[in-house]
Design a protein around this motif. Structure first.
Motif, PDB file in Angstrom:
ATOM      1  N   CYS A 109       0.826  -1.209   0.000  1.00  0.00           N
ATOM      2  CA  CYS A 109       0.000   0.000   0.000  1.00  0.00           C
ATOM      3  C   CYS A 109       0.862   1.262   0.000  1.00  0.00           C
ATOM      4  N   LEU A 110       1.986   1.224   0.695  1.00  0.00           N
ATOM      5  CA  LEU A 110       2.898   2.364   0.691  1.00  0.00           C
ATOM      6  C   LEU A 110       3.428   2.616  -0.714  1.00  0.00           C
ATOM      7  N   ASP A 111       3.780   1.551  -1.410  1.00  0.00           N
ATOM      8  CA  ASP A 111       4.266   1.708  -2.780  1.00  0.00           C
ATOM      9  C   ASP A 111       3.172   2.294  -3.677  1.00  0.00           C
ATOM     10  N   LEU A 112       1.953   1.800  -3.550  1.00  0.00           N
ATOM     11  CA  LEU A 112       0.861   2.342  -4.371  1.00  0.00           C
ATOM     12  C   LEU A 112       0.567   3.803  -4.021  1.00  0.00           C
ATOM     13  N   LEU A 113       0.660   4.140  -2.747  1.00  0.00           N
ATOM     14  CA  LEU A 113       0.481   5.535  -2.352  1.00  0.00           C
ATOM     15  C   LEU A 113       1.560   6.409  -2.977  1.00  0.00           C
ATOM     16  N   MET A 114       2.794   5.936  -2.971  1.00  0.00           N
ATOM     17  CA  MET A 114       3.891   6.702  -3.567  1.00  0.00           C
ATOM     18  C   MET A 114       3.736   6.805  -5.085  1.00  0.00           C
ATOM     19  N   CYS A 115       3.172   5.769  -5.719  1.00  0.00           N
ATOM     20  CA  CYS A 115       2.869   5.866  -7.153  1.00  0.00           C
ATOM     21  C   CYS A 115       1.850   6.977  -7.390  1.00  0.00           C
ATOM     22  N   ALA A 116       0.827   7.046  -6.547  1.00  0.00           N
ATOM     23  CA  ALA A 116      -0.201   8.074  -6.692  1.00  0.00           C
ATOM     24  C   ALA A 116       0.388   9.468  -6.477  1.00  0.00           C
ATOM     25  N   VAL A 117       1.232   9.610  -5.456  1.00  0.00           N
ATOM     26  CA  VAL A 117       1.883  10.900  -5.203  1.00  0.00           C
ATOM     27  C   VAL A 117       2.755  11.277  -6.394  1.00  0.00           C
ATOM     28  N   SER A 118       3.481  10.316  -6.936  1.00  0.00           N
ATOM     29  CA  SER A 118       4.364  10.561  -8.070  1.00  0.00           C
ATOM     30  C   SER A 118       3.582  10.964  -9.315  1.00  0.00           C
ATOM     31  N   LEU A 120       0.737  12.500  -9.271  1.00  0.00           N
ATOM     32  CA  LEU A 120       0.310  13.875  -8.995  1.00  0.00           C
ATOM     33  C   LEU A 120       1.450  14.859  -9.259  1.00  0.00           C
ATOM     34  N   LEU A 121       2.669  14.503  -8.844  1.00  0.00           N
ATOM     35  CA  LEU A 121       3.825  15.371  -9.106  1.00  0.00           C
ATOM     36  C   LEU A 121       4.078  15.515 -10.607  1.00  0.00           C
ATOM     37  N   ALA A 139      -7.991  21.033 -17.770  1.00  0.00           N
ATOM     38  CA  ALA A 139      -8.480  19.652 -17.769  1.00  0.00           C
ATOM     39  C   ALA A 139      -8.180  18.961 -16.444  1.00  0.00           C
ATOM     40  N   LEU A 140      -7.059  19.288 -15.840  1.00  0.00           N
ATOM     41  CA  LEU A 140      -6.669  18.643 -14.592  1.00  0.00           C
ATOM     42  C   LEU A 140      -7.292  19.273 -13.359  1.00  0.00           C
ATOM     43  N   SER A 141      -7.985  20.380 -13.515  1.00  0.00           N
ATOM     44  CA  SER A 141      -8.505  21.102 -12.352  1.00  0.00           C
ATOM     45  C   SER A 141      -9.568  20.327 -11.585  1.00  0.00           C
ATOM     46  N   LYS A 142     -10.247  19.417 -12.220  1.00  0.00           N
ATOM     47  CA  LYS A 142     -11.319  18.666 -11.548  1.00  0.00           C
ATOM     48  C   LYS A 142     -10.865  17.241 -11.251  1.00  0.00           C
ATOM     49  N   LYS A 145     -11.284  11.978  -8.863  1.00  0.00           N
ATOM     50  CA  LYS A 145     -10.763  10.623  -8.687  1.00  0.00           C
ATOM     51  C   LYS A 145      -9.356  10.651  -8.101  1.00  0.00           C
ATOM     52  N   ASP A 146      -8.563  11.651  -8.479  1.00  0.00           N
ATOM     53  CA  ASP A 146      -7.213  11.787  -7.918  1.00  0.00           C
ATOM     54  C   ASP A 146      -7.270  11.921  -6.407  1.00  0.00           C
ATOM     55  N   LYS A 147      -8.094  12.844  -5.949  1.00  0.00           N
ATOM     56  CA  LYS A 147      -8.198  13.112  -4.509  1.00  0.00           C
ATOM     57  C   LYS A 147      -8.785  11.914  -3.775  1.00  0.00           C
ATOM     58  N   ALA A 148      -9.806  11.309  -4.343  1.00  0.00           N
ATOM     59  CA  ALA A 148     -10.419  10.131  -3.721  1.00  0.00           C
ATOM     60  C   ALA A 148      -9.421   8.980  -3.638  1.00  0.00           C
TER      61      ALA A 148
END
Length: 189
Positions: A109-118, A120-121, A139-142, A145-148
Motif C-alpha cells: 500500500c505504501l508503494d501504491l500511495l507513492m505511485c499516486a503521489v508521483s 500527482l507530481l 483539464a486537470l482542475s477537476k 478521482k485523484d483526490k479520492a
C-alpha cells in the motif's frame, strides 16, 4: 523538447515491470489442482498489481496524448513515477509469498500511495510546463478521482496493519475507479 522519447521510455519500463511480475509466478510441482492452491495468494497479488500497472500505463498514455511538450522537471517527475512503479514487482512478490501478512500489505500500500503521489507530481510538472491557463491545466482542475484515490490509498495504508484483506479491498476499489481512463484529457488533447 518533444514528448515522443518520454512516452517510448515509459512504455518500455512499464513493459519490463509487467514482465518481471509475471516471471515471479513459479510453475508448481504437481499435476493436479492441489498443486495450484499454494499459488493463489501469489496469483491474486499479481492480478491486482497487473491491473494497477495497466491503469497507470493507460492513464499515462492518455495524459501524454494531451501534452504538447516536455521539459527537465517533467522528465524527473516521470522518472520518479517509474521508480515507484518499478518497486511493484518486489512489493507484489513480498505480499503474495507471505500470504498477505500485515507488514507486506503495508509495504504494498505504501508503494501504491507513492505511485499516486508521483503521478500527482508528474501532473504538476506538466501543468508548470504548459502554464496554469492552458487547456491541459484546466483539464486537470477537476481531479475528483485523484483526490479520492489518494485518500483511499492513505486509508488502506493505515488499515493494512490491522486488517490487511480490508486494505486490499480498498486498493481493488481504487483500481476499479480507474478502469475507465481519465476522461479529463479528451478535451485537452
Amino acid at each position: 523538447m518533444t514528448k515522443g522519447r518520454i512516452e517510448a521510455f515509459s512504455d518500455g519500463v512499464i513493459a519490463i515491470i509487467i514482465t518481471i511480475m509475471v516471471l515471479e509466478l513459479k510453475i508448481p510441482h504437481g499435476e493436479d489442482f492441489r498443486a495450484l492452491v499454494p499459488l493463489i495468494p501469489i496469483f491474486l497479488s499479481y492480478v491486482l498489481s497487473f491491473a494497477n500497472v495497466g491503469i497507470y500505463w493507460n492513464n499515462h498514455h492518455h495524459m501524454f496524448h494531451a501534452v504538447k511538450h516536455v521539459g527537465g522537471w517533467v522528465l524527473w517527475a516521470n522518472l520518479n513515477l517509474l521508480f515507484w512503479l518499478s518497486l511493484l514487482p518486489f512489493a507484489t512478490g513480498f505480499m503474495g509469498e507471505n500470504h498477505f501478512a500485515p507488514v507486506t500489505v503495508f509495504v504494498y500500500c505504501l508503494d501504491l500511495l507513492m505511485c499516486a503521489v508521483s503521478y500527482l507530481l508528474l501532473e504538476m510538472a506538466l501543468i508548470a510546463q504548459h502554464g496554469r491557463d492552458s487547456d491541459f491545466a484546466r483539464a486537470l482542475s477537476k481531479g475528483v478521482k485523484d483526490k479520492a484515490s489518494f485518500g483511499l490509498y492513505l486509508a488502506a495504508l493505515v488499515i493494512s496493519v490491522f486488517l490487511p484483506l480490508v486494505s486490499l479491498a480498498i486498493v481493488a476499489l481504487v483500481a476499479a475507479l480507474w478502469v475507465v481512463p481519465d476522461r479529463r484529457f479528451v478535451k485537452a488533447a
